[in-house]
Design an enzyme around this catalytic site. Structure first.
Site, PDB file in Angstrom:
ATOM      1  N   SER A 118       1.273  -9.951  -0.361  1.00 33.68           N
ATOM      2  CA  SER A 118       0.944  -8.570  -0.355  1.00 33.68           C
ATOM      3  C   SER A 118       1.368  -7.701   0.838  1.00 33.68           C
ATOM      4  CB  SER A 118      -0.590  -8.106  -0.682  1.00 33.68           C
ATOM      5  OG  SER A 118      -1.299  -8.815   0.053  1.00 33.68           O
TER       6      SER A 118
ATOM      7  N   GLU B 105      -9.693 -13.774  -3.908  1.00 28.78           N
ATOM      8  CA  GLU B 105     -10.442 -13.384  -2.771  1.00 28.78           C
ATOM      9  C   GLU B 105     -11.028 -14.468  -1.797  1.00 28.78           C
ATOM     10  OE1 GLU B 105     -13.655 -10.339  -4.569  1.00 28.78           O
ATOM     11  OE2 GLU B 105     -14.079 -12.423  -5.070  1.00 28.78           O
TER      12      GLU B 105
ATOM     13  N   LYS C 180       0.870  -1.291   0.006  1.00 29.38           N
ATOM     14  CA  LYS C 180      -0.076   0.005  -0.133  1.00 29.38           C
ATOM     15  C   LYS C 180       0.712   1.250  -0.056  1.00 29.38           C
ATOM     16  CE  LYS C 180      -4.712  -1.226   0.821  1.00 29.38           C
ATOM     17  NZ  LYS C 180      -4.610  -2.691   1.166  1.00 29.38           N
TER      18      LYS C 180
ATOM     19  N   ASP D  52     -17.369 -11.036  -4.135  1.00 25.55           N
ATOM     20  CA  ASP D  52     -18.083  -9.980  -4.547  1.00 25.55           C
ATOM     21  C   ASP D  52     -17.277  -9.763  -6.179  1.00 25.55           C
ATOM     22  OD1 ASP D  52     -16.010  -8.655  -2.598  1.00 25.55           O
ATOM     23  OD2 ASP D  52     -16.461  -7.047  -4.380  1.00 25.55           O
TER      24      ASP D  52
ATOM     25  N   GLY E 203     -16.088 -13.538   0.631  1.00 27.50           N
ATOM     26  CA  GLY E 203     -16.135 -12.222   0.212  1.00 27.50           C
ATOM     27  C   GLY E 203     -15.939 -12.287  -1.308  1.00 27.50           C
TER      28      GLY E 203
ATOM     29  N   SER F 205      -8.650   1.477   8.985  1.00 29.05           N
ATOM     30  CA  SER F 205      -8.047   0.815   9.934  1.00 29.05           C
ATOM     31  C   SER F 205      -6.734  -0.029   9.622  1.00 29.05           C
ATOM     32  CB  SER F 205      -9.020   0.128  10.952  1.00 29.05           C
ATOM     33  OG  SER F 205      -9.442  -0.999   9.789  1.00 29.05           O
TER      34      SER F 205
END
Ligand SMILES: *Cc1c(COP(=O)(O)O)cnc(C)c1O
Length: 329
Positions: free
Chosen positions: A310, A210, A59, A216, A214, A84
């Site tokens: 990651s 994923e 990130k 999606d 979850g 968070s």
């Protein structure tokens, strides 16, 4: 920032420009190999170790790239982000490096260690009640009232371009690959890495991975429209997103081969393998790609396989507790 530039889909040229901006700022993380991993998959596996990135996750790449592009009044006023997790720390650290003020909106009950780390980077932390308040609304209001620039965690062109530098470096180091496995939450990492893959290794199959609970992204990919879900229950806390983004979804549709899912038990098994065999501490979300590659091993025989690890932000008590849940598999 004019909306037109932020709304435009990033390209591989943007990933290359991000790589220049990140030079000397982000770590060029190692690409590690392991005889045990090669044996396990009957393939050549190349691990891009973003668990060893600054602030513990990829990130930092996207956050720093986005902040470095701000100029004048925007730079002076500073940025706001809601998270968070790893995005919060990445924005806080990037702002500190660039000498910009940063405000991070975090839930009241966020782990004290994460709040302390974010404050430690010099950011102002504003807390909210995650059951009664809307963090996005709070952030937008702050942005408006104080002239702050909101740095979205994944649906932001400069963030996507920055994340893509992880795969850019992997291809530079490993050469062309047959398959690449990328962890998937909101899709910033996957969209960016898919741009690098299409440009540097056009035949490489690119998989987003994923948590099963979850899926999606998988539903969206297969149905052709962004699917929204409730916050999923999974140990992969970095992938508890409810939907893909307006920018990440079209890039994923265009450049990605498929979206796969893995169970929490598979993540625990992968964390265990990476720690025991490779001495790598990888957080649950960071194991998504490897867990899927393991599950797909029969179809990867003899191939050159890239895996993005990651992030590595898991505290040791939680790591131990998760290892205790491991079932023989
Ligand atoms: C944020 C995060 C992800 C998911 O990234 P997206 O860009 O939201 O898809 C994966 N792994 C880790 C460690 C993260 O922090």
């Amino acid at each position: 920032m004019p909306t037109e530039t932020t709304a435009a889909l990033p390209t591989f040229a943007d990933v290359q420009a991000a790589a220049k901006r990140l030079q000397g700022q982000a770590h060029r993380t190692p690409v590690l190999r392991s005889r045990s991993a090669d044996d396990l998959l009957s393939a050549q596996v190349f691990f891009k170790c973003e668990n060893l990135q600054r602030a513990g996750a990829f990130k930092f790449r996207g956050a720093f790239n986005a902040l470095a592009r701000l100029e004048g009044a925007q730079r002076q006023a500073g940025v706001v982000a809601f998270s968070s997790g790893n995005h919060a720390q990445a924005v806080a650290l990037s702002a500190q490096i660039l000498g910009m003020p940063a405000t991070i909106v975090m839930p009241k009950d966020a782990p004290a260690i994460k709040v302390a780390a974010t404050k430690g980077y010099g950011a102002t932390v504003i807390t909210y009640d995650r059951y009664t308040e809307d963090r996005e609304a709070i952030s937008r209001e702050l942005a408006q009232k104080q002239g702050l620039t909101l740095i979205a965690p994944y649906d932001h062109a400069d963030v996507i371009a920055g994340q893509g530098t992880a795969a850019l470096e992997l291809f530079e180091e490993a050469g062309a690959l047959d398959a690449l496995f990328v962890c998937l939450g909101g899709g910033g990492l996957l969209a960016g890495c898919s741009l690098a893959a299409r440009a540097l290794s056009p035949d490489c199959r690119v998989y987003g991975v994923e948590p099963e609970a979850g899926n999606d992204g998988q539903q969206s990919f297969r149905s052709g429209a962004i699917v929204h879900i409730n916050t999923p229950q999974t140990i992969a806390d970095g992938a508890q997103t409810q939907h893909l983004g307006q920018l990440t979804f079209p890039l994923i549709q265009k450049n990605v081969t498929d979206v796969l899912t893995v169970s929490d038990a598979q993540l625990v098994g992968s964390m265990h393998f990476l720690a025991e065999r490779m001495k790598l501490l990888v957080e649950p979300t960071g194991c998504l790609g490897f867990a899927a590659a393991k599950a797909m091993a029969p179809s990867l025989k003899g191939q050159r396989v890239g895996v993005i690890l990651s992030g590595g932000n898991v505290d040791l008590d939680r790591f131990c507790a998760l290892m205790a849940t491991r079932t023989a598999a």
